[in-house]
Design an enzyme around this catalytic site. Structure first.
Site: not given
Ligand SMILES: NC(=O)C1=CN([C@@H]2O[C@H](COP(=O)(O)OP(=O)(O)OC[C@H]3O[C@@H](n4cnc5c(N)ncnc54)[C@H](O)[C@@H]3O)[C@@H](O)[C@H]2O)C=CC1
Ligand SMILES: O=C(CO)COP(=O)(O)O
Length: 437
Positions: A91, A282, A347, A375
């Site tokens: 995010g 994935k 993951n 998460k």
């Molecule tokens: N981190 C990565 O490399 C990538 C993540 N994604 C996807 O993006 C989405 C978001 O992932 P991230 O931004 O990495 O999140 P993250 O894995 O860093 O999760 C932490 C976030 O969750 C929030 N959170 C915790 N408890 C909460 C609650 N009760 N209500 C609402 N928010 C809460 C936290 O405030 C924080 O902003 C996921 O679906 C992930 O699969 C997609 C591509 C890459």
């Molecule tokens: O979606 C992702 C890369 O494209 C990140 O995957 P992970 O949540 O396993 O780190």
């Protein structure tokens, strides 16, 4: 060594090379439960690379409600206002990417609001205050400046109220609650995009997150998925992504324009479900890859897991939505995301630790210890996929997906990922489509 996936071994029969029998399976899940969207698209400009567009604007954040400014010819230009709902690892990077473009592009308001699920840091300070003071998300993306035009906002209603472009990027398990809170709070002309990799399973069947957003808020929702490990994009290493859109190409181009940078290349594809299912499924494959790493099985085994996983992803996606295109699996959201997540994702990392501990420490424990508030999506997605498979009687068609869940919940040891199970898959189920009728 004996393998757990005889369905795929050596046989000339291919489950997935011919989908005709699959498409003949009775589907309880509607392939199209999209509510017609009621919003008007924002004013669009012809698509051009963001870095070539003229006249960078001031970096001073705006706080005014107006979204109109004057263009070079004195005409009033309608500007889109962007809010990012979510401020985790991806995010925060998404907000940074977007904010770099809104400063350069005349069709967007400079300021990017970023809704923060508020928390108190160990220092006693509020995360939102620290982000606004330091311009860094010190908890989820330390060391990276987001851009001064990113304004963290802990008030969800306030964060979305003026936006006509909403970017949803939270862990998927929180989205249902967030959508409920947003009903009646978003603008009528809003367009949404989901960067969230995950789905919900309801009584009626599986529901993709973009669909949840569309249905609950009555708005159109595109998706952006891809091989996008956030920490790499944060330091501007080149990567690609895929925008999945439903039927309005102009909307897709607006999203492409908002996200594209010289180091982040975005391609639109008219296949929302295919793109979103790639991003979602994935994560289950990545858990399997982590088990293989924890068992020190080596590269060939991991490559086999990726290949088998990709085939299950495609088959599952097509069973759920007959509109899903094969070509989508060759976009960044497909094969490329499988590769990057199985090599370097969270993951994979936590699943490796799970296998090294012989399945004795729970995923919840390991996640809390290793990810510090970030998460995992793969474990819950494996459960959600399993629910769908068992409800439909498809478990034996998807041995990788099914085994991942059974290992995660402790019914099988991690080594089951590459061993025969006691229960032989019933090949006849695959060879005789009549079994499904
Ligand atoms: N981190 C990565 O490399 C990538 C993540 N994604 C996807 O993006 C989405 C978001 O992932 P991230 O931004 O990495 O999140 P993250 O894995 O860093 O999760 C932490 C976030 O969750 C929030 N959170 C915790 N408890 C909460 C609650 N009760 N209500 C609402 N928010 C809460 C936290 O405030 C924080 O902003 C996921 O679906 C992930 O699969 C997609 C591509 C890459
Ligand atoms: O979606 C992702 C890369 O494209 C990140 O995957 P992970 O949540 O396993 O780190």
């Amino acid at each position: 060594m004996r393998f757990h996936f005889p369905l795929y071994s050596s046989s000339s029969f291919s489950l997935f090379s011919d989908f005709t029998f699959i498409s003949s399976l009775p589907l309880i899940f509607s392939s199209s439960h999209f509510s017609p969207f009621i919003s008007m698209a924002p004013a669009f400009e012809p698509l051009s690379p963001p870095h070539q567009e003229a006249e960078p604007q001031t970096a001073t954040p705006h706080h005014a409600d107006t979204v109109n400014n004057f263009g070079n010819d004195g005409q009033v230009v309608s500007k889109s206002k962007v809010t990012v709902v979510g401020s985790g690892n991806w995010g925060s990077v998404a907000a940074k990417l977007i904010a770099s473009n809104t400063l350069k592009l005349n069709s967007f308001h400079d300021e990017v609001r970023m809704w923060v699920f508020e928390e108190t840091l160990q220092t006693g300070e509020k995360l939102t205050d620290v982000i606004n003071k330091t311009n860094e998300n010190v908890k989820y993306l330390p060391g990276i400046k987001l851009g001064k035009n990113v304004i963290a906002d802990p008030d969800l209603d306030n964060a979305v109220k003026d936006a006509n472009m909403l970017v949803f990027v939270t862990p998927h398990q929180f989205m249902e609650g967030i959508c409920k809170r947003l009903v009646g709070k978003v603008r009528g002309d809003v367009e949404a995009i989901s960067l969230i990799k995950g789905m919900e399973v309801k009584m009626e069947g599986p529901c993709m997150i973009s669909n949840l957003i569309s249905e609950q808020l009555g708005i159109n929702c595109s998706v952006l998925m891809g091989a996008n490990i956030a920490n790499e994009i944060a330091v501007e290493k080149f990567s690609e992504a895929t925008v999945g859109y439903r039927d309005n190409r102009e909307i897709a181009e607006q999203w492409v324009k908002l996200f594209s940078t010289p180091y982040f290349m975005v391609t639109p594809v008219q296949d929302v479900e295919g793109v979103e299912l790639c991003g979602t499924l994935k994560n289950v494959v990545a858990i399997a890859a982590g088990f293989v790493d924890g068992l020190e099985m080596g590269n060939n085994t991991k490559a086999a897991i990726m290949r088998i996983g990709l085939r299950e992803m495609r088959a599952f996606s097509k069973l759920l939505f007959s509109s899903v295109r094969d070509s989508t699996f060759f976009e960044s959201c497909g094969v490329a995301d499988v590769i990057t997540t199985c090599l370097g994702g969270r993951n994979r990392k936590v699943a490796e630790a799970f296998a090294r501990n012989g399945g004795k420490r729970s995923f919840d424990d390991l996640e809390a210890e290793m990810l510090q508030g970030q998460k995992l999506q793969g474990v819950s997605t494996a459960r959600e996929v399993y629910e769908v498979l068992s409800h439909r009687g498809w478990l034996e068609l998807f041995p990788l997906f099914a085994t991942v869940h059974e290992i995660c919940v402790g019914r099988l040891p991690p080594s089951a990922i590459v061993e025969y199970s006691e229960k032989k898959p019933r090949l006849s189920l695959l060879e005789d489509p009549a079994c499904y009728q």
